[in-house]
Design a protein around this motif. Sequence first.
Motif, PDB file in Angstrom:
ATOM      1  N   CYS A  93       0.881  -1.174   0.088  1.00 45.75           N
ATOM      2  CA  CYS A  93      -0.031  -0.004   0.028  1.00 45.75           C
ATOM      3  C   CYS A  93       0.762   1.383  -0.040  1.00 45.75           C
ATOM      4  O   CYS A  93       1.921   1.366   0.685  1.00 45.75           O
ATOM      5  N   CYS A 124       0.389   3.021   3.795  1.00 46.66           N
ATOM      6  CA  CYS A 124       0.970   2.503   5.349  1.00 46.66           C
ATOM      7  C   CYS A 124       2.238   1.703   4.904  1.00 46.66           C
ATOM      8  O   CYS A 124       2.751   1.116   5.617  1.00 46.66           O
ATOM      9  N   HIS A 162      -4.732   0.377   0.331  1.00 44.57           N
ATOM     10  CA  HIS A 162      -5.828  -0.232   1.107  1.00 44.57           C
ATOM     11  C   HIS A 162      -6.816   0.721   0.902  1.00 44.57           C
ATOM     12  O   HIS A 162      -6.817   1.874   1.010  1.00 44.57           O
ATOM     13  N   CYS A 212      -6.819   2.837   4.266  1.00 41.57           N
ATOM     14  CA  CYS A 212      -5.689   4.016   4.085  1.00 41.57           C
ATOM     15  C   CYS A 212      -6.283   4.971   3.309  1.00 41.57           C
ATOM     16  O   CYS A 212      -6.083   6.318   3.491  1.00 41.57           O
TER      17      CYS A 212
HETATM   18 ZN   LIG Z   1      -2.356   0.785   3.831  1.00 42.29          ZN
END
Ligand SMILES: [Zn+2]
Length: 371
Positions: free
Chosen positions: A303, A306, A330, A333
């Motif tokens: 991702c 993150c 994600h 996220c």
């Molecule tokens: Zn993420």
Amino acid sequence: MDSSLVQVNPLLLPLNKEKTVYDGFITVEEQDFRMRILLPPDRQLKQAKLHCSWQLKHLLHGYEHIVKQRLQQSTDLVSFILELKTVLEVGLKSRPECSSIPPPRYYSQLISEMETLGWDTLLFIDTEFRTLRLKAEDSSGRQHILTIKLKSKHPAEAPECSADLPVPLAITWTPQSTLEQLHKQFVLVLESLTEFWDVLDELDSQTWILEPEKPTWSDTMRRITIGNNVSIKVEVNPRHPKMLPECCLLGAEHVVTPLRNKLNANMHLWNPNFSVLHNLRDVLEIKFPSPATHEKSGFSADCGICYSYHLEAAIPDQVCNDPRCGQPFHQACLYEWLRALPSSRQSFNIVFGECPYCSKPITVKMLAKKS
Ligand SMILES: [Zn+2]
Ligand SMILES: [Zn+2]
């Protein structure tokens, strides 16, 4: 006196003409507990001796003084038995685990059934001899486990069975059924699913599966890598594994759209005589990257927010649609990121904003609230 004993507790009977020895069972809440009463020649209860089964002793533990007192005070055997029943009812209620202790014939039955089935089939049995795990192999050599929870009234009452299967485990049980028959039924269920597992085994061995990471025998879904940040999610029907599965293409729009068009245009070419993998290749007109040709690390991109791949159970399945960017994120996220920016706007459950990498427009759906 004895005729009323038959009414009050029919399973306790005198063994001799003098009626000084009684043997049998005392019945409380539909359960029978073995006991024997020895009376002196004058049949005075004060001098009586009680012999109890270990179950009964366990149940009367802590009430011994009451039982003694009742023996001293009761005028006849019937009234004593009635008092004893009351004590036992209280004991059963305060020790619910006693009510689940099976009678001795349960264990002899279990052992003889296991002998017929073969002890080498037994993987596990718990200390109470109630939960068994039996192993079974299907004709393709896959190992399966059948978990059986026996009832204390086994075999009169059907056991609870469970296994790692993509379909409900339907078992027929009669009071004459045995564990061997149960095992045979389970093997038949496994045989009916071998084609399903063959289809999935082929996908698992010849493509890169993104989800589930460690498929179990009950998993019907596979998310297969097509290319960088592009994948197809297929849901295989366990009853008709070679039919066209439910498909869902995931990835950036410019890559997914042509694939979706191919899928729709070529759907009629699907041939249930061939495997799912074979058909997917034909219908999508692509070659899937496989462990033989590619490294998985090339596809499982982290991702961009993150910097990790797994976020609880989620993997980065939101992709920037800009062909030069294609960065995966994600859902959680990206949603949190966009929501925090003043330039973003929200309409119903969709947030519109800019890709954190290339600043091109990107959208994300609000996460469904966890209940
Ligand atoms: Zn993420
Ligand atoms: Zn981007």
